[in-house]
Scaffold this active site. Structure first.
Site, PDB file in Angstrom:
ATOM      1  N   ASP A  81      -4.205 -26.429 -50.508  1.00 16.45           N
ATOM      2  CA  ASP A  81      -2.731 -25.662 -50.555  1.00 16.45           C
ATOM      3  C   ASP A  81      -2.628 -27.051 -51.367  1.00 16.45           C
ATOM      4  O   ASP A  81      -1.474 -27.399 -50.681  1.00 16.45           O
ATOM      5  CB  ASP A  81      -2.331 -25.382 -48.639  1.00 16.45           C
ATOM      6  CG  ASP A  81      -3.537 -24.573 -48.494  1.00 16.45           C
ATOM      7  OD1 ASP A  81      -3.755 -23.735 -49.415  1.00 16.45           O
ATOM      8  OD2 ASP A  81      -2.978 -24.471 -47.081  1.00 16.45           O
ATOM      9  N   GLU A 257       1.496 -15.060 -52.136  1.00 20.10           N
ATOM     10  CA  GLU A 257       1.826 -15.926 -51.376  1.00 20.10           C
ATOM     11  C   GLU A 257       2.095 -16.858 -52.404  1.00 20.10           C
ATOM     12  O   GLU A 257       1.321 -16.848 -53.295  1.00 20.10           O
ATOM     13  CB  GLU A 257       0.872 -15.819 -50.001  1.00 20.10           C
ATOM     14  CG  GLU A 257      -0.317 -16.816 -50.356  1.00 20.10           C
ATOM     15  CD  GLU A 257      -1.648 -16.239 -49.197  1.00 20.10           C
ATOM     16  OE1 GLU A 257      -0.942 -16.068 -47.813  1.00 20.10           O
ATOM     17  OE2 GLU A 257      -3.001 -16.719 -49.072  1.00 20.10           O
TER      18      GLU A 257
END
Length: 586
Positions: A81, A257
């Site tokens: 991430d 997302e």
């Protein structure tokens, strides 16, 4: 001993760092605070020394670097991430850390090739309380942004622990510590900040659809809020859904997302991950004339994915997505993103790593260069950049060797704890690193007395010398290979009656079984090793420092993969001590 509580107020960077050091010193002295497990140093606490981690992946042997090249991924191991920002010639990048402590590793670079870890953003228990958190909970998908309007860096993230939820911290200098967290008043995950050049600020994030409007499993939305820079809080009532479902809701896309907004040529570009973080992962982009929308998807989505490629391709890289863009030192754009390098059996033991690709933004929409074809193990460096990875303090990649005899005043940033600070259980001695064993087993969801290093290769060796004489069968020290509290291997030294044993235990779905054990002479230090050749793992020991004896044969790395264990982390290789051992010699 009485428990000492600390009430912590927001402080300046320098004061805050001193506060963290103060709390760490109390931990070392044996005080107890913030629900972390601490205690007096055991008389027979194990001492670890002469640590060596060596990567041995075939891909790096088959693709040696030439002048002007560097390896992709740029950060190997569980650094997922990624989010990146820039101030002048300085780049800063952060990553998810889940229940690892300290939280949110932060790296610095001046050229996007050579990176130095400067620490962690959340490095105090007052900022991050994950003491009772499963390994794949905790800190998710941080975003880092520099706001030139007030010369301040912000890190915003979701913390599934300690009652925090979505939080923001800030600093004037990422190398000098971060503020106390400010809890944000919205739900959902994956928040990011956008600072417009007119001084306005916004938060975008993933959320559930409005109640009663859920259409299918995995249906999510992207919301935007106005953000009050004075109060460091979203402005109540300004929330708006700007993406419903994804690029084409008729196709039932899942898990839109990780949103980021960028401004280019007066227009606003919203880039998101779509498809979930597994095999259907991708990156998509939208455009608008206003930061609050409406947003129109690009006609050529996805702009990054590996999902449609031959599953049997060589040097397979997969699950590409969750990206962030930045302008490079050469004036061109680049994107960092997560992806995986599965082993020969398709298992994901290393975890999700950080990759980079150049981005072509000569047209209306950004496109990852070669982001839809099989990713190559090497890239060209930006013009004028020299690859110095592994030198001069820069983070290594490729096949590298990391050694540590624990003689430095400070632990290397690559060493992390689980659910609690390292300072609560380690101390430096002339003989090496002493680990005070907590009365906590590695299978418990509590802070463990384990110092972890990420597995960064599919083929590697991880070796250390252990000086230890356990007092009873409840004492054990050695190595742990951990995917989670329910899936792991423990390999260490314990005691049965008057004899000492080395023992290997496998835990799957929380059920443990001793694979093998052998009586040893523990009067001298013992060398312990775990090594892997793709999915085949071996645990061995040496009583003379050179000749290794295998214990338990070749065992499968299946339980060390996210495919089997679930969750979001990669394998952690730990130096482990416990006084709550349940791996008894046979």
């Amino acid at each position: 001993m009485n428990r000492i509580k600390f009430r912590l107020a927001p402080l300046g960077n320098r004061q805050f760092m001193l506060q963290c050091v103060f709390m760490a010193l109390f931990a070392l002295m044996g005080f107890e605070g913030n629900s972390q497990t601490k205690g007096r140093m055991a008389k027979n606490a194990p001492v670890f020394s002469n640590f060596v981690y060596e990567g041995k992946d075939e891909v790096y042997k088959n693709y040696p670097l030439n002048e002007g090249e560097f390896y992709n991924p740029i950060l190997q191991g569980a650094y997922p991430d990624p989010a990146i920002t820039r101030k002048g010639g300085d780049y800063y990048m952060v990553h998810s850390s889940f229940a690892m402590f300290p939280g949110v590793p932060i790296f610095h670079s001046r050229d996007l090739v050579n990176w130095t870890q400067i620490g962690h953003v959340l490095d105090c228990t007052s900022q991050l309380n994950v003491h009772d958190t499963g390994i794949s909970a905790g800190v998710y998908a941080p975003d880092i942004e520099y706001n030139p309007n007030n010369d301040t860096f912000y890190m915003i993230t979701t913390a599934f622990a300690g009652g925090l939820g979505n939080i923001v911290v800030k600093t004037k200098d990422p190398s000098k510590g971060w503020s106390e967290p400010n809890k944000l008043q919205f739900n959902g995950i994956d928040p990011s900040l956008f600072f417009d050049d007119n001084g306005k600020a916004y938060v975008v994030h993933n959320d559930a659809p409005d109640k009663g409007k859920e259409l299918y499993e995995g249906h999510r939305v992207i919301k935007i809020w106005e953000y009050d820079l004075e109060k460091d809080q979203v402005v109540a009532g300004t929330d708006k859904i700007i993406v419903d479902g994804g690029v084409d809701i008729g196709k039932k896309p899942i898990w839109i997302e990780a949103p980021h907004i960028y401004k280019k040529d007066g227009r606003y570009f919203l880039m998101c991950a779509e498809g979930g973080t597994g095999g259907n992962h991708s990156e998509v982009v939208f455009v608008s004339d206003d930061p609050r929308g409406p947003y129109t998807p690009a006609p050529n989505n996805p702009i990054l994915s590996q999902r449609h490629l031959n599953p049997n391709r060589q040097n397979k890289v997969d699950w590409a997505g969750h990206a962030d863009l930045v302008e490079g030192p050469d004036g061109k754009h680049y994107g960092v993103f997560l992806a995986i390098r599965p082993n020969e059996k398709g298992r994901v033991n290393i975890g999700r790593e950080t990759f980079i690709l150049p981005v072509d933004w000569s047209g209306e929409f950004p496109v990852f260069v070669n982001g839809l074809v099989p990713l190559e193990p090497k890239l060209k460096t930006p013009a004028g950049v020299k690859n110095k990875t592994g030198e001069e303090g820069y983070f290594p990649n490729g096949n590298f060797t990391f050694t540590d005899n624990f003689t430095s005043d400070k632990l290397d940033h690559r060493w992390i704890g689980l659910r609690g600070p390292r300072e609560a259980f380690v101390s430096s001695t002339k003989k090496g690193l002493k680990i005070n064993p907590f009365p906590v087993n590695i299978k418990e969801i509590k802070p463990t007395s384990t110092l972890f290093h990420r597995q960064q290769h599919n083929s590697f060796s991880y070796t250390t010398t252990l000086d230890y004489r356990p007092a009873s069968e409840k004492d054990l020290a050695g190595i742990v290979a951990l995917q989670s509290e329910s899936f792991n291997y423990v390999f260490g030294v314990t005691k049965k009656d008057k004899d000492y044993y080395v023992v290997l235990q496998r835990t799957e779905k929380g059920q443990s079984k001793v694979i093998a054990s052998r009586k040893i002479d523990a009067r001298k230090p013992i060398r312990l090793q775990v090594k892997a050749d793709e999915d085949d793992y071996q645990f061995s020991y040496s009583t003379n420092g050179t000749d290794f004896v295998n214990l338990g044969g070749t065992v499968s790395g299946d339980i060390l993969s996210t495919n089997v264990a679930g969750g979001f982390t990669g394998t952690l290789l730990g130096l482990y001590a416990t006084s709550a051992n349940d791996a008894y010699p046979q």
